[in-house]
Enzyme design. Structure first.
Site, mmCIF file in Angstrom:
data_model
loop_
_atom_site.group_PDB
_atom_site.id
_atom_site.type_symbol
_atom_site.label_atom_id
_atom_site.label_comp_id
_atom_site.label_asym_id
_atom_site.label_seq_id
_atom_site.Cartn_x
_atom_site.Cartn_y
_atom_site.Cartn_z
ATOM 1 N N LYS A 275 56.935 54.138 15.244
ATOM 2 C CA LYS A 275 56.882 53.042 14.284
ATOM 3 C C LYS A 275 58.153 53.095 13.438
ATOM 4 O O LYS A 275 58.532 54.159 12.952
ATOM 5 C CB LYS A 275 55.628 53.228 13.417
ATOM 6 N N GLU A 362 35.078 49.018 9.951
ATOM 7 C CA GLU A 362 34.372 48.523 8.772
ATOM 8 C C GLU A 362 32.866 48.665 8.928
ATOM 9 O O GLU A 362 32.152 49.027 7.981
ATOM 10 C CB GLU A 362 34.740 47.055 8.516
ATOM 11 N N ARG A 390 33.479 41.829 8.669
ATOM 12 C CA ARG A 390 33.189 42.618 9.877
ATOM 13 C C ARG A 390 31.891 43.411 9.752
ATOM 14 O O ARG A 390 31.270 43.754 10.740
ATOM 15 C CB ARG A 390 34.308 43.642 10.110
HETATM 16 C C1 LIG Z 1 39.575 44.545 10.960
HETATM 17 C C2 LIG Z 1 40.845 44.974 10.289
HETATM 18 N N1 LIG Z 1 40.821 46.007 9.428
HETATM 19 C C3 LIG Z 1 41.962 46.403 8.828
HETATM 20 C C4 LIG Z 1 43.132 45.771 9.079
HETATM 21 C C5 LIG Z 1 44.406 46.164 8.344
HETATM 22 N N2 LIG Z 1 45.422 46.657 9.261
HETATM 23 C C6 LIG Z 1 46.441 45.901 9.677
HETATM 24 S S1 LIG Z 1 47.447 46.672 10.742
HETATM 25 C C7 LIG Z 1 46.540 48.082 10.648
HETATM 26 C C8 LIG Z 1 46.975 49.276 11.429
HETATM 27 C C9 LIG Z 1 47.133 48.962 12.862
HETATM 28 O O1 LIG Z 1 47.597 50.093 13.537
HETATM 29 P P1 LIG Z 1 47.996 49.962 15.057
HETATM 30 O O2 LIG Z 1 47.015 49.101 15.760
HETATM 31 O O3 LIG Z 1 48.177 51.327 15.590
HETATM 32 O O4 LIG Z 1 49.368 49.193 15.035
HETATM 33 P P2 LIG Z 1 50.817 49.713 14.548
HETATM 34 O O5 LIG Z 1 51.049 49.071 13.218
HETATM 35 O O6 LIG Z 1 50.777 51.188 14.470
HETATM 36 O O7 LIG Z 1 51.761 49.222 15.560
HETATM 37 C C10 LIG Z 1 45.458 47.923 9.787
HETATM 38 C C11 LIG Z 1 44.497 48.980 9.453
HETATM 39 C C12 LIG Z 1 43.103 44.681 9.965
HETATM 40 N N3 LIG Z 1 44.195 43.968 10.247
HETATM 41 N N4 LIG Z 1 41.960 44.317 10.555
#
Ligand SMILES: Cc1ncc(C[n+]2csc(CCOP(=O)(O)OP(=O)(O)O)c2C)c(N)n1
Length: 613
Positions: A275, A362, A390
Site C-alpha cells: 500500500k 459490522e 450492515r
Molecule cells: C462495510 C464497510 N466497512 C468499513 C469500510 C471502511 N473501509 C474502507 S476501505 C477499508 C479497508 C479496506 O482494506 P482492503 O480491502 O485491504 O483494501 P486496501 O485499502 O488495503 O487496498 C475500510 C475498512 C467500508 N468501506 N465498508
C-alpha cells in the site's frame, strides 16, 4: 505516454515492455493530482500494476471488472477516459471516489462499502452464462475486504457452482490500519513462508514455457497448484488458487493472468502488493495516506485542517471513551476496522486488552457486543451510521429484542461530504426509531455530547448517540459524570409564532435564526423517546412548528414529532427540515448542506417563509 491513453483500447496498443514506464507515469499523476485535492492515495498506488494488467489483457468493458470498496480504483479511472477529471475527484459535481455505474461504462458495479465484489461478480458470471454471453468476470478484493462475512458467503456459493469467475486477492496486509484476524495471518504465512521463494523461481520457469494450448495450460495449472499448497483453504472452498505473486511485477502478473484467462471455473489469484507503493511517506505510513487531505508531494506533509477553538465530535468521543474506560474496567470498545476514523487510537494504545478491532465485520461487531453485554461487560460499539446498516438484524435481533446493555457511538451521522451517497448517514434515525426499548440521542454541542454519551452508557439497554462528521466549539472539560433524564428536551429560548425543534448538531445553525426571527428554540436531545410534554407545550403555545435534523426527512425525527401530534390530535402546520428523499451527493459538508437547503441562509429563508415573515 499517459497523455495518449484515453481508453483501454489505447493501452492495448502499447508494447508490453512500455508498461512499467506507464505505471510510473500513473503514480506520478496520482501523486501530483491528489496532493492538491486529497483523496484515497495509498490503495491506488498499490493497485497500479494490477489495473494496467487487467485492462491490457481483458476485453473491457465487455469483460467485467468489479472493484471491492472501490477506493483503489483511481488508476482504473485514469485509464478509462477520466484522466482529465481526476482533479475534481470527490468534489461537488466531480468524479466519485468510487466506481459508479452512471459515471462510466467501465464501472461495472458501484461500491463504497466493502466486501461486495465477489457476490456481485458471481451474479454477473451467472448472468453471462444464462444469457449465453462469452465474457470474463473479475472481482478485485483486498485482504481487508476479505475479513467480512459476505466475502465468504460468496466464495461458499461460487465454489460450488462452477462459474467463470476470477477473484483477485490484492493482499497488502493493510485494511485502513494494519489488517487483523486469522485470515490475515494465514495470508501472511503463505507469502512469508518458504513456499514463496520456490514458487517464484519455479513459476518463472514454468510461465516461460507455457504455450497457449488448453491442455498445456491445464498442466501448468496443476504445476502451479502443486507449488502453492498453502492456498488449500480456498481450494477446499472450490476455488483453484494461484500465487502468491508480486503484484508490482508486471511481467509475472501478465504471464499468469494470460493463463488464467484460458481457464474457466472459480479461480483465485493471490497477489501481494504494498500500500502506498512508490511514494515513501505513504509506504511508511499507509494508514495516514489511506484517505488524505491535500499534502506536499515532496515531503508527504499533510496540510492541517484543524480550526482554532473547534473540536470534532469524533475527538470528543475519543476523550470520553478513554476517560470512561479508565474509570470502568467493564468497558470494552469495539470497532469494525475503523480505529482511526472512529477515534479509538488512544483507547487501543492505553487499554489494548479491552479494545477489539474485529475487521470489516459490522454484523459480528454488534453480536459480539451482545454476547459481552449478556455476561456483564459494558461494550461500546463505535460504528459509522452508514456501516450500522450492515448490522441491522444483529442490532434488532441480538441486541434490542433481548434488551441488552450495548452503547452505540454512531459517528458520521448525516452528511459526510466527499464520500457521497454510499457513506452518508442519513437513514439511522428512520431505521432505529421504530425499534422498541431503544433510546436514541443527538447532541447539539460538546457538552451535550458528553452528557448524552454518559446517559447512553448508564442506560441498561440499547442506546445510540448519533453525531456528525463535524466540528463543534471545544469542550470545557472531559465530563464522565453528567447524565440527563431520559426523554427530556431543553427549551433554550422563548419566542413568538413558531417553535424550532432541533435534533442534533445543526443546532449551531438554528440558534441565530431563532434569535433573528424571534422564535422559540428547543434542543430536543432525544429522538427516542421523544419529550412529548415539550412537543405538546410547544404546539399549544405556538401557531407553527419547525423540526430540524441532519437525516432523512422520511421516517426521521420530524416525522416522529408528527406522529406524536397526531396521537394527541393536535393540528398545526409543521415544517420538517432535513434531507429530502434522496441519496445525497458529494462535496464538502458545507456544500452538501447548502444543496439540500440546510445551510443557514436557505434555512432562514425557508423558515421565514413558513412563519410568514
Ligand atoms: C462495510 C464497510 N466497512 C468499513 C469500510 C471502511 N473501509 C474502507 S476501505 C477499508 C479497508 C479496506 O482494506 P482492503 O480491502 O485491504 O483494501 P486496501 O485499502 O488495503 O487496498 C475500510 C475498512 C467500508 N468501506 N465498508
Amino acid at each position: 505516454m499517459l497523455a495518449t491513453i484515453d481508453s483501454p483500447a489505447d493501452l492495448r496498443e502499447l508494447d508490453q515492455t512500455e508498461l512499467p514506464a506507464l505505471a510510473q507515469e500513473i503514480r506520478d499523476f496520482l501523486l501530483q493530482t491528489l496532493a492538491r485535492t486529497g483523496g484515497h492515495l495509498a490503495s491506488g498506488l498499490g493497485s497500479v500494476e494490477i489495473t494496467i494488467a487487467l485492462h491490457y489483457l481483458f476485453d473491457t468493458p465487455h469483460d467485467r471488472l468489479v472493484w471491492d470498496v472501490g477506493h483503489q480504483c483511481y488508476p482504473h479511472k485514469i485509464l478509462t477516459g477520466r484522466r482529465d477529471r481526476m482533479s475534481q475527484i470527490r468534489q461537488q459535481g466531480g468524479l466519485s471516489g468510487f466506481p459508479k455505474i452512471t459515471e462510466s461504462e467501465y464501472d461495472h458495479f458501484g461500491a463504497g462499502h466493502s466486501s461486495t465484489s465477489i457476490s456481485a461478480a458471481l451474479g454477473m458470471a451467472i448472468a453471462a452464462r444464462a444469457q449465453g454471453i462469452d465474457r470474463k468476470t473479475v472481482a478485485i478484493i483486498g485482504d481487508g475486504g476479505m475479513t467480512a462475512g459476505m466475502a465468504y458467503e460468496a466464495l461458499n456459493h461460487g465454489g460450488a457452482i462452477d462459474p467463470d469467475l476470477l477473484v483477485i486477492l490484492n493482499d497488502n496486509e493493510m485494511s485502513i490500519s494494519p489488517n487483523v484476524g486469522a485470515m490475515s495471518k494465514y495470508l501472511s504465512s503463505i507469502w512469508s513462508g518458504k513456499i514463496y521463494s520456490s514458487l517464484r523461481s519455479g513459476s518463472k520457469r514454468v510461465l516461460k514455457r507455457i504455450p497457449s494450448a488448453w491442455e498445456l495450460a491445464r498442466r501448468a495449472e496443476e504445476h502451479v497448484k502443486g507449488m502453492v499448497t498453502p492456498g488449500t483453504l480456498f481450494e477446499e472452498l472450490g476455488f483453484s488458487y494461484f500465487g502468491p505473486i508480486d503484484g508490482h511485477n508486471l511481467g509475472d502478473l501478465l504471464s499468469l493472468l494470460r493463463n488464467l484467462q484460458k481457464l474457466s471455473g472459480p479461480r483465485m489469484l493471490h497477489i501481494v502488493t504494498r500500500k502506498g507503493q512508490g511514494f515513501p511517506p505513504a509506504e511508511e505510513d499507509a494508514c495516514k495516506f489511506h484517505g488524505v487531505g491535500p499534502f506536499d508531494p515532496e515531503t508527504g506533509d499533510v496540510k492541517s485542517s484543524a480550526k482554532p477553538g473547534k473540536q470534532s465530535y469524533t475527538s470528543i468521543f475519543s476523550d470520553w471513551l478513554v476517560a470512561r474506560g479508565q474509570q470502568d474496567t467493564r468497558l470494552h470498545a469495539i470497532t469494525p476496522a475503523m480505529r482511526e476514523g472512529s477515534g479509538l487510537v488512544r483507547f487501543s494504545d492505553e487499554m489494548p486488552d479491552r479494545y477489539h478491532d474485529v475487521g470489516i465485520a459490522e454484523q459480528h461487531s454488534v453480536t459480539l457486543a451482545a454476547g459481552m453485554a449478556r455476561e456483564g461487560l459494558k461494550p461500546v460499539v463505535a460504528i459509522y451510521s452508514t456501516f450500522l446498516q450492515r448490522a441491522y438484524d444483529q442490532f434488532v435481533h441480538d441486541v434490542a429484542v433481548q434488551n441488552l446493555d450495548v452503547t452505540f457511538a454512531v459517528d458520521r451521522a448525516g452528511i459526510v461530504g466527499a464520500d457521497g451517497a454510499t457513506h452518508t448517514g442519513n437513514f439511522d434515525i428512520a431505521f432505529c426509531r421504530c425499534i422498541p426499548d431503544v433510546i436514541m440521542m443527538a447532541p447539539a454541542n460538546a457538552e451535550d455530547m458528553y452528557a448524552l454519551l454518559n446517559t447512553a452508557y448508564e442506560y441498561p439497554g440499547p442506546a445510540l448517540v448519533r453525531y456528525p462528521r463535524d466540528n463543534t466549539a471545544q469542550a470545557q472539560a472531559t465530563d464522565i459524570e453528567t447524565t440527563v433524564e431520559i426523554g427530556t428536551a431543553v427549551q433554550q429560548r422563548s419566542g413568538k409564532r413558531a417553535a424550532l425543534l432541533v435534533f442534533g448538531s445543526l443546532y449551531a445553525l438554528a440558534e441565530p435564526i431563532a434569535e433573528e426571527l424571534d422564535l422559540s428554540l428547543v434542543n430536543m436531545r432525544f429522538i427516542k423517546p421523544l419529550d412529548e410534554a415539550m412537543i405538546e407545550r410547544m404546539a399549544r403555545e405556538h401557531d407553527r412548528l419547525v423540526t430540524l435534523e441532519d437525516a432523512s426527512i422520511e421516517g426521521g425525527a420530524g416525522s416522529a414529532v408528527l406522529e406524536v401530534l397526531n396521537r394527541m390530535d393536535i393540528r398545526l402546520p409543521v415544517l420538517r427540515l432535513g434531507l429530502a428523499d434522496c441519496f445525497p451527493s458529494q462535496g464538502s459538508r458545507e456544500q452538501v448542506l447548502e444543496e439540500y437547503g440546510l445551510d443557514s441562509g436557505r434555512m432562514r429563508e425557508a423558515i421565514a417563509g413558513f412563519v410568514g415573515d
